[in-house]
Design a protein around this motif. Structure first.
Motif, PDB file in Angstrom:
ATOM      1  N   LEU A  92       0.752  -1.344   0.060  1.00 11.55           N
ATOM      2  CA  LEU A  92       0.001  -0.271   0.045  1.00 11.55           C
ATOM      3  C   LEU A  92       0.810   1.137   0.027  1.00 11.55           C
ATOM      4  O   LEU A  92       0.630   2.180  -0.558  1.00 11.55           O
ATOM      5  CB  LEU A  92      -1.070  -0.016   1.194  1.00 11.55           C
ATOM      6  CG  LEU A  92      -1.891   1.161   1.426  1.00 11.55           C
ATOM      7  CD1 LEU A  92      -2.867   1.348   0.531  1.00 11.55           C
ATOM      8  CD2 LEU A  92      -2.526   1.129   2.771  1.00 11.55           C
ATOM      9  N   ASN A  93       1.922   1.076   0.570  1.00  7.09           N
ATOM     10  CA  ASN A  93       2.976   2.513   0.821  1.00  7.09           C
ATOM     11  C   ASN A  93       3.465   2.753  -0.551  1.00  7.09           C
ATOM     12  O   ASN A  93       3.509   3.837  -1.050  1.00  7.09           O
ATOM     13  CB  ASN A  93       3.969   2.170   1.749  1.00  7.09           C
ATOM     14  CG  ASN A  93       5.193   3.199   1.980  1.00  7.09           C
ATOM     15  OD1 ASN A  93       5.999   3.154   1.124  1.00  7.09           O
ATOM     16  ND2 ASN A  93       4.649   4.547   2.583  1.00  7.09           N
ATOM     17  N   VAL A  94       3.819   1.680  -1.216  1.00  7.06           N
ATOM     18  CA  VAL A  94       4.542   1.793  -2.382  1.00  7.06           C
ATOM     19  C   VAL A  94       3.608   2.209  -3.598  1.00  7.06           C
ATOM     20  O   VAL A  94       3.878   3.303  -4.287  1.00  7.06           O
ATOM     21  CB  VAL A  94       5.089   0.472  -3.041  1.00  7.06           C
ATOM     22  CG1 VAL A  94       5.469   0.410  -4.338  1.00  7.06           C
ATOM     23  CG2 VAL A  94       6.318  -0.058  -2.167  1.00  7.06           C
ATOM     24  N   ILE A  95       2.279   1.831  -3.474  1.00  5.98           N
ATOM     25  CA  ILE A  95       1.359   2.244  -4.468  1.00  5.98           C
ATOM     26  C   ILE A  95       1.100   3.534  -4.352  1.00  5.98           C
ATOM     27  O   ILE A  95       0.871   4.405  -5.286  1.00  5.98           O
ATOM     28  CB  ILE A  95       0.105   1.444  -4.332  1.00  5.98           C
ATOM     29  CG1 ILE A  95       0.160   0.066  -4.710  1.00  5.98           C
ATOM     30  CG2 ILE A  95      -1.097   2.095  -4.982  1.00  5.98           C
ATOM     31  CD1 ILE A  95      -0.976  -0.962  -4.581  1.00  5.98           C
ATOM     32  N   CYS A  96       0.904   4.186  -2.960  1.00  6.14           N
ATOM     33  CA  CYS A  96       0.448   5.592  -2.759  1.00  6.14           C
ATOM     34  C   CYS A  96       1.679   6.585  -3.051  1.00  6.14           C
ATOM     35  O   CYS A  96       1.498   7.515  -3.377  1.00  6.14           O
ATOM     36  CB  CYS A  96       0.082   5.649  -1.257  1.00  6.14           C
ATOM     37  SG  CYS A  96      -1.510   4.808  -0.777  1.00  6.14           S
ATOM     38  N   SER A  97       2.866   6.032  -2.679  1.00  2.00           N
ATOM     39  CA  SER A  97       3.942   6.835  -3.089  1.00  2.00           C
ATOM     40  C   SER A  97       4.034   6.957  -4.485  1.00  2.00           C
ATOM     41  O   SER A  97       4.592   8.184  -4.980  1.00  2.00           O
ATOM     42  CB  SER A  97       5.355   6.388  -2.369  1.00  2.00           C
ATOM     43  OG  SER A  97       5.290   6.114  -0.921  1.00  2.00           O
ATOM     44  N   LEU A  98       4.026   5.829  -5.232  1.00  4.35           N
ATOM     45  CA  LEU A  98       4.398   6.044  -6.829  1.00  4.35           C
ATOM     46  C   LEU A  98       3.214   6.758  -7.242  1.00  4.35           C
ATOM     47  O   LEU A  98       3.355   7.595  -8.594  1.00  4.35           O
ATOM     48  CB  LEU A  98       4.710   4.656  -7.246  1.00  4.35           C
ATOM     49  CG  LEU A  98       5.938   3.888  -6.694  1.00  4.35           C
ATOM     50  CD1 LEU A  98       6.011   2.512  -7.487  1.00  4.35           C
ATOM     51  CD2 LEU A  98       7.183   4.696  -7.303  1.00  4.35           C
ATOM     52  N   SER A  99       2.173   6.654  -6.838  1.00  7.56           N
ATOM     53  CA  SER A  99       0.801   7.101  -7.506  1.00  7.56           C
ATOM     54  C   SER A  99       1.056   8.640  -7.746  1.00  7.56           C
ATOM     55  O   SER A  99       0.321   9.265  -8.501  1.00  7.56           O
ATOM     56  CB  SER A  99      -0.575   6.698  -6.795  1.00  7.56           C
ATOM     57  OG  SER A  99      -0.449   7.207  -5.613  1.00  7.56           O
TER      58      SER A  99
END
Length: 603
Positions: free
Chosen positions: A552-559
């Protein structure tokens, strides 16, 4: 003629800022990568305004300094006597009284003449900041008492911010429909009383009118009645409302009351600014308002956590209920004539459109028409859409809150300390932007802060995987340090968006268009929170399962990077810095003549 807001409250909801916003006005989310404590902070508030649109000078700089810290405000406040009103009335009776009044006016009130109304305004803004006292109590009520999961918590957080996305409507309501003969005082009283009742109901468990909510987490399954409906009766009031629904309604209503009070108070500030011939009044009054709200916010940031260690959320709600009641009480000191006593005065003095013999409702219609004409211009809707995309990226704040409390074991006191550190860091961000970034093109600031937010956001992976412990960094120190960095970066990104929003507003529709842009911005933040809640639910992150938290952290950061694909939409208005932007309006409306003044003018 140039269209103007129909009254001071509409002007308050619509006014363009002096473009150096206090950190307390955006604390909820300032950048695509939000800090750990962002979930615990108040919802966003559209920026404080300065009526002097032609100037891009910082309002706090005009008043003698960037801003006053909370400690300075407290030190200065200690100079005020026990009876300010008496000192004001007898200012000329002796040299000592004159000297004390001069110290009060020049040293504390930044050149503003002390009157009961001025202290009433300061109190309203102080209460607005101090209401953060209930923020942690709200979080732990939903988390520990109602046993909501991280996805549900995030979804409700977006719901609680909705009243802040429609603040222009409050201005329209106050201007067009005076209540008991007053446009401001009566609405402040009603908002204060209703807000007090909302917090009191939360603190009193709704006087046992609602039966307890049986959550799936606590009971293993939703409670159902004989017909299978997942709700309980609301006692003698009837209906099908359970405790959770009542809690949500009370929190949304209290949020709306705060937002409404903010609009009305801003309207009073607009009127005071218009009535004064002294240019220092605008900057000084804005600084007093901001300083009062910041002081209240800093105090509540600390006590919100420490109080929750020694008492429950309901007791804190009971304490908080006193604050809106204070607004209702102080509203009687607002200097306002009844509407029927203004009939002999000019329409502009009564709050109408200058030079137009029309009712407030007619002025509202003109504003709506001018807004539609402006929003059809590609030079306006493209940057506005970019701001929406930029702010609507998802956030995993709710899941991180549960991780910090349930997995890492941090309690309310530490979370309150994190709020305080984050609030202080945003002040550093304001200072850093003013000193180093005002000469940098806004498009460049948004580009590089967005690029930097992705790797900085993923630093939280060290905390999620406990890798920080392997390199000798305690969890608490890591969280506080990460909050400082992301809060400062958030200010660097947030302040230019306000400059950009004001730059989009052509002469004639500055107020209504800026208010709409701020509503779009706040609405986008709500969308991001709701998308984050959906991702949390989809990844099956619960109060005890954090296996997919890193994903979830990776998705939110890259989005947060995808809006950069559309950054070319800012070429026309984002290529200059704030300081370079002062000469002329950059947007010319392509509208029929006679509808809106589309001539270029000083900004």
């Amino acid at each position: 003629s140039v269209l103007r807001p129909t009254s001071t409250c509409t002007a308050a909801a619509f006014s363009a800022p002096s473009l150096s916003l206090s950190s307390s006005q955006h604390m909820y989310s300032a950048s695509p990568s939000r800090s750990h404590s962002a979930f615990l902070l108040p919802p966003p508030t559209p920026p404080r305004h300065s009526l002097s649109i032609p100037s891009r000078t910082n309002r706090r700089t005009r008043s003698g300094g960037l801003f006053a810290s909370a400690e300075e405000d407290l030190a200065r406040a200690s100079l005020v006597g026990k009876d300010v009103a008496s000192a004001t009335c007898s200012a000329g009776s002796s040299d000592d009284d004159s000297s004390s009044l001069a110290v009060l006016q020049e040293g504390i009130l930044l050149g503003i003449r002390p009157t009961p109304e001025i202290f009433a305004i300061m109190t309203i803004y102080f209460v607005e900041g101090a209401l953060g006292l209930a923020r942690l109590a709200q979080t732990f009520l939903l988390k520990d008492t109602l046993h909501l999961g991280p996805a549900e918590m995030s979804a409700l957080t977006g719901l609680f911010t909705l009243p802040w996305t429609v603040k222009p409507l409050y201005g329209f309501l106050s201007d067009g429909f005076p209540l008991f003969g007053y446009r401001r005082r009566s609405y402040l009283i009603v908002a204060g009383v209703v807000g007090c009742l909302s917090y009191t109901a939360l603190g009193a468990d709704f006087w046992n009118m609602l039966e307890p909510y049986a959550s799936p987490v606590a009971a293993g399954a939703a409670a159902v009645d004989a017909t299978g409906a997942p709700s309980v009766a609301m006692g003698w009031l009837g209906g099908r409302v359970n405790y959770l629904q009542g809690t949500i309604a009370a929190l949304v209503l209290s949020s709306a009351c705060i937002a409404f009070s903010d609009v009305v108070a801003d309207g009073i500030v607009v009127q005071k600014t218009r009535e004064s011939d002294d240019p220092k009044v605008a900057g000084g009054l804005q600084s007093l308002c901001w300083g009062s709200a910041a002081l209240g916010g800093l105090i509540s940031a600390y006590f919100s956590g420490s109080l929750l260690e020694v008492m429950g959320p309901r007791e804190i709600f009971q304490i908080t209920a006193v604050l809106p009641l204070l607004v209702a009480t102080i509203a009687f000191f607002v200097d306002e004539k009844p509407v029927w006593k203004q009939e002999g005065s000019s329409l502009s003095e009564a709050g109408g459109v200058e030079g137009v013999d029309a009712a407030p409702v007619d002025g509202i219609k003109e504003q709506a028409s001018a807004l539609w004409l402006a929003m059809k211009q590609p030079a306006i809707w493209r940057p506005a859409l970019f701001l929406f995309l930029w702010q609507s990226t998802p956030t995993g704040d709710g899941a991180m809150l549960y991780y910090m409390t349930n997995d890492l074991g941090f309690g309310p006191e530490f979370l309150g300390r994190a709020r305080l550190v984050s609030a202080a860091a945003t002040l550093v961000g304001v200072w850093g932007y003013q000193k180093y970034l005002r000469t940098v093109p806004i498009k460049d600031i948004l580009f590089w802060t967005t690029v930097a937010s992705a790797p900085l956001g993923m630093i939280q992976l060290l905390l999620i995987t406990h890798a920080n412990r392997a390199i000798g960094i305690p969890d608490g120190a890591f969280i506080l340090g990460d909050d400082v960095v992301l809060s400062i970066l958030g200010e660097f990104a947030f302040l230019p968006t306000l400059v950009l929003a004001a730059r989009l507003c052509p002469p004639g529709v500055e107020a209504v268009l800026f208010a709409t842009l701020m509503s779009i911005f706040n609405g986008a933040s709500t969308v991001g929170t709701e998308v984050g809640a959906a991702l949390t639910k989809y990844l099956d992150i619960t109060e005890s399962n954090f296996d997919n938290l890193a994903l979830l952290n990776v998705i939110c950061s890259l989005s947060c990077l995808y809006p950069l694909l559309f950054i070319g939409w800012l070429d026309e208005v984002g290529g200059k810095s704030e300081e370079e932007q002062g000469e002329a309006s950059e947007i010319v409306l392509d509208v029929p003549s006679g509808t809106v003044d589309t001539t270029k003018g000083e900004r």
